[in-house]
Structure formats: structure tokens, C-alpha cells
Design a protein around this motif. Structure first.
Motif, PDB file in Angstrom:
ATOM      1  N   ALA A   1      -2.660  -5.826  -4.372  1.00 43.17           N
ATOM      2  CA  ALA A   1      -3.796  -5.071  -3.823  1.00 43.17           C
ATOM      3  C   ALA A   1      -4.174  -3.898  -4.719  1.00 43.17           C
ATOM      4  O   ALA A   1      -5.366  -3.685  -5.018  1.00 43.17           O
ATOM      5  CB  ALA A   1      -3.452  -4.572  -2.422  1.00 43.17           C
TER       6      ALA A   1
ATOM      7  N   THR B   1      -8.867  -8.611  -1.014  1.00 42.87           N
ATOM      8  CA  THR B   1      -7.415  -8.622  -0.812  1.00 42.87           C
ATOM      9  C   THR B   1      -7.037  -9.563   0.321  1.00 42.87           C
ATOM     10  O   THR B   1      -6.071 -10.331   0.222  1.00 42.87           O
ATOM     11  CB  THR B   1      -6.916  -7.196  -0.496  1.00 42.87           C
ATOM     12  OG1 THR B   1      -7.256  -6.321  -1.581  1.00 42.87           O
ATOM     13  CG2 THR B   1      -5.412  -7.182  -0.308  1.00 42.87           C
TER      14      THR B   1
ATOM     15  N   ALA C   1      -3.631  -1.659   2.969  1.00 44.01           N
ATOM     16  CA  ALA C   1      -4.622  -1.808   1.896  1.00 44.01           C
ATOM     17  C   ALA C   1      -6.011  -1.363   2.319  1.00 44.01           C
ATOM     18  O   ALA C   1      -6.847  -1.068   1.470  1.00 44.01           O
ATOM     19  CB  ALA C   1      -4.664  -3.266   1.434  1.00 44.01           C
TER      20      ALA C   1
END
Length: 311
Positions: A78, A241, A262
Motif C-alpha cells: 500500500a 489498494t 490504508a
């Protein structure tokens, strides 16, 4: 899935109410900028490390070890994606004079203040255990890559020292000792660590509220570049992601825990570091304010979408 979304939304509402307490305290002068800075220091140097150490107070299980390694791998994926994106979009010789600040705002995530309370609400100590991997990788990159973006005079030795000797990596190393060996904290110190760890959510949200009270929110929402950076941080990169995570053989708990981390808003440290190194920290401040507010909508939306696509 619906139950998780309800828990997530409820926790975000609680967190914003706690932020409102910090906001009101600052406005009523119960708390000033110096006090908020001191609380932030306590949070990052004492409380957050205790959260990580407390989450590792468990018997070693090979499955947990594999999950921790998978979490670290997901974090690197990520954050590596974010670093690649910002070097394409915010070039050194490009039109963005504050390119370094914009890079930091997109790459570095408020995974301690915002993500940990959500992981705790959804998955308890197991969520905190997984989130500690994200914090450790984030801290290593912050003190190496992040500082190098703002200060070009940093030597390789300083980068290495900063990457290794910071609260996130030190507390993770201590936690790993307890996790990988029969050693555990005795009951009394373990209780103390548990009490300190429980301060993470209220103290973090009060600090964020005091931070938002110092911002002119109207001017924050007028800055188009802030919207661009916020869209990258909260929507575009988390969606990419998520797509990558869905292609990997991850269970839903691990995937969602990493997605929440993330998809967290811009880290407050972007503004703090910008002020220390004399860059455009006011832009970072606006990005932190806008992304924090909008994350109340984007994080539940992302988790709901991941549940629909991945089960």
C-alpha cells in the motif's frame, strides 16, 4: 458485513464526538496549543507504544505470526503504491513548489490516531496486533523517506538511526519479544500498560479536536489542491489498494484491517514535520483537517465496497 459497517459507523460517530470535546476545550481555553502538543507527545511516546506492546501480550501461534508477516507485506504494498504515485504526480522539477509536503500528505497515514481505535472496535486486540505492523512500517518510512523529502541534508547514518530508533519500531521489537518467547509482563506492569493503552482513543481524538479548532475550516475547503491530495489519500489510492488486496489470498479480517489503515486520513506528523523543516506546513495542516473530516464517510464506504466485492 452489515454488522461490521454498523460498528464502524458507530465508532466513527463516537470518535467525532470525542473530537468535539477537544474542539470545545480549545475554544474555551481549557486547552491551548502547548497543552495539545504535550498531550500529543505523551500519546506518541507512551500511549501508542503501550497499545502495541499490549496487543502482543499473547501466546505465540504460527498462524498469528503468518498474519503479522502478511500485514507487513500488505503495508509495504500500500505504501509503495503511494510513493510511486506521488513521484509521478509531484515531481521535483514540476509545477508544485510544495511537492515534498504533498508527497508526505499522500504517503503518510494517521494509522495510529484514526485507524487503531477503529481496529480495536471491530476486531479487539487482534485488530491492534495487525495494525501494529502498519504503524511500524509507516514509522520506518516516515523517519527515513519522509525526512529525506523535507531535508536533503540528512545523512544515511541519520536516516538509519531515525528509522530504527523511533517509538513505533522500538515498541514493536519489545512486543515481538513477548510474542515470540515465553516471556510475558507480570500482572502489575501488564495492568499498567493496559490502562495506558486504553487512553489511545480518547486522548487521540481530543488532540485532533484541538488541532481542528486551530484551523480555518472555510479556507481549508476552498483549496483545490487540498481536494486533489485528499482524493488521492482517501479514495483513489485506497481503491487501487483494495483491488490489489482482493487479488491476494487474504481473509476478510486481515484485508479489512489493512484497508482501514490504508484509508486513514493524512497524518498530523506531515504538518509537524513541515513546520520543523521549514516547508509549506500550512498546506499540510489544511490537508489534515479536510481529510480527517471526510474520512468519516470514505472509510465505511470503502469497507462496504470491499465486503460486496470480496465477501
Amino acid at each position: 458485513m452489515l454488522e461490521n459497517i454498523q460498528i464502524l459507523v458507530s465508532q466513527i460517530i463516537v470518535m467525532f464526538l470525542l473530537m468535539a470535546v477537544g474542539y470545545v476545550c480549545f475554544r474555551l481555553k481549557y486547552l491551548d496549543n502547548k497543552g495539545a502538543s504535550q498531550m500529543s507527545l505523551i500519546l506518541t511516546r507512551i500511549v501508542a507504544p503501550c497499545v502495541i506492546i499490549h496487543s502482543f501480550q499473547r501466546m505465540f501461534d504460527p498462524k498469528l505470526g503468518i498474519a503479522l508477516l502478511a500485514a507487513a507485506g500488505c503495508t509495504l504494498l500500500a505504501m509503495g503504491l503511494s510513493i510511486l504515485a506521488v513521484h509521478i504526480l509531484f515531481r521535483t522539477n514540476g509545477p508544485h513548489q510544495n511537492y515534498a509536503d504533498k508527497r508526505l500528505c499522500v504517503v503518510f497515514i494517521n494509522c495510529g490516531f484514526m485507524a487503531l481505535p477503529l481496529l480495536d472496535a471491530l476486531y479487539g486486540s487482534y485488530g491492534l496486533f495487525l495494525g501494529s505492523a502498519f504503524i511500524a512500517v509507516n514509522n520506518v518510512l516516515l523517519w527515513s523517506y519522509g525526512v529525506a523529502q523535507l531535508c536533503h541534508d540528512t545523512t544515511p547514518a541519520q536516516k538509519l538511526r531515525n528509522a530504527v530508533l523511533n517509538p513505533g519500531t522500538v515498541s514493536l521489537a519489545i512486543g515481538l519479544v513477548f510474542f515470540l518467547t515465553p516471556l510475558k509482563l507480570p500482572q502489575i506492569p501488564a495492568t499498567c500498560v493496559s490502562y495506558l493503552a486504553s487512553l489511545n482513543t480518547p486522548v487521540a481524538m481530543i488532540i485532533l479536536g484541538a488541532f481542528l479548532a486551530q484551523c480555518d475550516l472555510r479556507s481549508c475547503f476552498r483549496d483545490r489542491q487540498v481536494y486533489f491530495v485528499t482524493a488521492l489519500r482517501l479514495v483513489i489510492l485506497p481503491l487501487i489498494t483494495m483491488a490489489l488486496f482482493l487479488l491476494l489470498p487474504l481473509n476478510s479480517t486481515l484485508r479489512n484491517a489493512m484497508l482501514i489503515s490504508a484509508a486513514a486520513p493524512v497524518a498530523m506528523t506531515c504538518s509537524m514535520f513541515g513546520q520543523v523543516y521549514g516547508t509549506d506546513y500550512l498546506f499540510s495542516t489544511r490537508a489534515v483537517a479536510v481529510s480527517t473530516i471526510l474520512s468519516a464517510v470514505t472509510i465505511p464506504g470503502l469497507i462496504a465496497l470491499a465486503g460486496l466485492l470480496g465477501g
